[in-house]
Design a protein around this motif. Structure first.
Motif, short mmCIF file in Angstrom:
data_model
loop_
_atom_site.label_atom_id
_atom_site.label_comp_id
_atom_site.label_asym_id
_atom_site.label_seq_id
_atom_site.Cartn_x
_atom_site.Cartn_y
_atom_site.Cartn_z
N ALA A 48 59.14 50.85 20.83
CA ALA A 48 58.92 49.60 20.09
C ALA A 48 57.66 48.89 20.58
O ALA A 48 56.85 48.41 19.77
CB ALA A 48 60.14 48.69 20.24
N VAL A 49 57.48 48.83 21.90
CA VAL A 49 56.31 48.15 22.45
C VAL A 49 55.03 48.91 22.10
O VAL A 49 54.01 48.30 21.79
CB VAL A 49 56.46 47.96 23.98
CG1 VAL A 49 55.16 47.47 24.61
CG2 VAL A 49 57.58 46.99 24.29
N ILE A 54 49.90 48.91 19.39
CA ILE A 54 48.92 49.57 18.53
C ILE A 54 48.49 48.63 17.42
O ILE A 54 47.29 48.44 17.18
CB ILE A 54 49.47 50.89 17.95
CG1 ILE A 54 49.50 51.97 19.04
CG2 ILE A 54 48.66 51.36 16.74
CD1 ILE A 54 50.19 53.25 18.63
N ASP A 55 49.45 48.02 16.74
CA ASP A 55 49.10 47.08 15.67
C ASP A 55 48.30 45.90 16.20
O ASP A 55 47.32 45.47 15.59
CB ASP A 55 50.36 46.59 14.95
CG ASP A 55 50.84 47.57 13.89
OD1 ASP A 55 50.02 48.38 13.40
OD2 ASP A 55 52.03 47.51 13.53
N ARG A 56 48.71 45.38 17.35
CA ARG A 56 48.00 44.23 17.93
C ARG A 56 46.56 44.59 18.28
O ARG A 56 45.62 43.85 17.97
CB ARG A 56 48.73 43.74 19.18
CG ARG A 56 48.08 42.49 19.76
CD ARG A 56 48.78 42.00 21.00
NE ARG A 56 50.18 41.75 20.74
CZ ARG A 56 51.09 41.61 21.70
NH1 ARG A 56 50.75 41.71 22.96
NH2 ARG A 56 52.35 41.39 21.39
N LEU A 57 46.36 45.76 18.91
CA LEU A 57 45.01 46.17 19.28
C LEU A 57 44.14 46.42 18.05
O LEU A 57 42.99 46.00 17.99
CB LEU A 57 45.06 47.43 20.16
CG LEU A 57 43.74 47.93 20.73
CD1 LEU A 57 42.98 46.85 21.48
CD2 LEU A 57 43.99 49.12 21.65
N LEU A 58 44.71 47.05 17.01
CA LEU A 58 43.95 47.26 15.78
C LEU A 58 43.59 45.93 15.12
O LEU A 58 42.47 45.76 14.63
CB LEU A 58 44.73 48.15 14.81
CG LEU A 58 44.87 49.61 15.22
CD1 LEU A 58 45.82 50.34 14.27
CD2 LEU A 58 43.53 50.31 15.27
N ASP A 59 44.51 44.97 15.12
CA ASP A 59 44.22 43.65 14.55
C ASP A 59 43.12 42.94 15.33
O ASP A 59 42.23 42.32 14.75
CB ASP A 59 45.49 42.79 14.51
CG ASP A 59 46.51 43.28 13.50
OD1 ASP A 59 46.16 44.10 12.62
OD2 ASP A 59 47.69 42.86 13.61
N ALA A 128 45.85 48.77 27.79
CA ALA A 128 47.07 48.01 28.02
C ALA A 128 48.11 48.99 28.53
O ALA A 128 48.27 50.06 27.98
CB ALA A 128 47.55 47.37 26.71
N ASP A 129 48.80 48.64 29.63
CA ASP A 129 49.84 49.50 30.18
C ASP A 129 51.18 49.13 29.57
O ASP A 129 51.48 47.96 29.39
CB ASP A 129 49.92 49.36 31.71
CG ASP A 129 48.75 50.03 32.40
OD1 ASP A 129 48.17 50.95 31.81
OD2 ASP A 129 48.43 49.63 33.54
N ILE A 130 51.98 50.15 29.27
CA ILE A 130 53.29 49.96 28.67
C ILE A 130 54.27 50.72 29.54
O ILE A 130 54.30 51.94 29.52
CB ILE A 130 53.33 50.52 27.24
CG1 ILE A 130 52.24 49.88 26.40
CG2 ILE A 130 54.69 50.31 26.61
CD1 ILE A 130 51.99 50.59 25.10
N GLY A 131 55.05 50.04 30.34
CA GLY A 131 56.04 50.71 31.18
C GLY A 131 55.88 50.30 32.62
O GLY A 131 55.19 49.35 32.95
N ILE A 132 56.55 51.05 33.49
CA ILE A 132 56.57 50.72 34.90
C ILE A 132 56.16 51.94 35.69
O ILE A 132 56.65 53.03 35.47
CB ILE A 132 57.98 50.28 35.33
CG1 ILE A 132 58.40 49.05 34.53
CG2 ILE A 132 58.04 49.99 36.82
CD1 ILE A 132 59.84 48.68 34.74
N GLY A 133 55.26 51.76 36.61
CA GLY A 133 54.87 52.83 37.51
C GLY A 133 54.69 52.26 38.90
O GLY A 133 54.22 51.13 39.04
#
Length: 193
Positions: A48-49, A54-59, A128-133
């Motif tokens: 979901a994120v 992706i949409d936010r970055l394209l916008d 942009a990072d998505i998740g935990i590392g």
């Protein structure tokens, strides 16, 4: 040990799909080029994120650079409602993801890394990072997918539909309902009798 890179530049197909029944689905990010396919497991929330980012970055790119031709909606010819390619063989379970824009190729870049491994630092792209590392070591494996903007819009649209296709939500408490019923939690967090 060198990193195994499952790299897809201009893939024939890239989708998020699921295996299993609602409530016990496993989400996969799958890319294919010719006869080569790679599938990495994701959490529903990561999927979901990823679509949202992706949409936010394209916008944002549309606003920042009026020279770019970025569709505001997914082009109909790029929509993909087909199931995942079979057999689904998991390369790894995704922990951290990175989303970037490559201004040289005008492509969205999706990187996925196994659980507990961080991507290496890269200052060349907006990311942009998505998740935990948690680990700073070189990752043992990664998925690297580069897609054009139209494909990125279609990918995000499909991913949102896949995420929303799970169990129905309760109109009273908003939690997912199972096939065999549902009990809303009480104010103290316990299940109602």
């Amino acid at each position: 040990m060198p990193t195994i890179v499952h790299e897809f530049d201009w893939p024939d197909r890239v989708v998020v799909g699921t295996v299993g029944r609602p409530g016990s689905r496993t989400f996969y990010l799958q890319a294919r080029a010719g006869t080569r396919t790679s599938s990495v497991a994701l959490e529903k929330e990561q999927s979901a994120v990823l679509a949202e980012m992706i949409d936010r970055l394209l916008d944002e790119l549309t606003v920042k650079n009026d020279q770019l031709s970025i569709p505001s909606e997914a082009p109909a010819e790029l929509l993909d409602d087909e199931p995942l390619d079979q057999p689904v063989e998991e390369d790894f379970r995704t922990g951290t993801m990175r989303l970037a824009w490559d201004p040289r190729t005008l492509q969205m870049v999706i990187e996925a890394y196994p659980v507990e491994e961080d991507p290496p630092d890269d200052d060349d792209a907006e990311t942009a990072d998505i998740g935990i590392g948690e680990d700073e070591a070189e990752p043992s494996e990664m998925l690297l997918v580069r897609i054009p903007v139209g494909t990125a819009r279609a990918f995000a649209q499909r991913t949102r539909r896949v995420v929303e296709a799970g169990r129905p939500t309760c109109s009273d408490c908003g939690l997912p309902m199972d096939e065999d019923g549902h009990e809303c939690p009480t104010d103290d967090g316990e299940q109602a009798p």
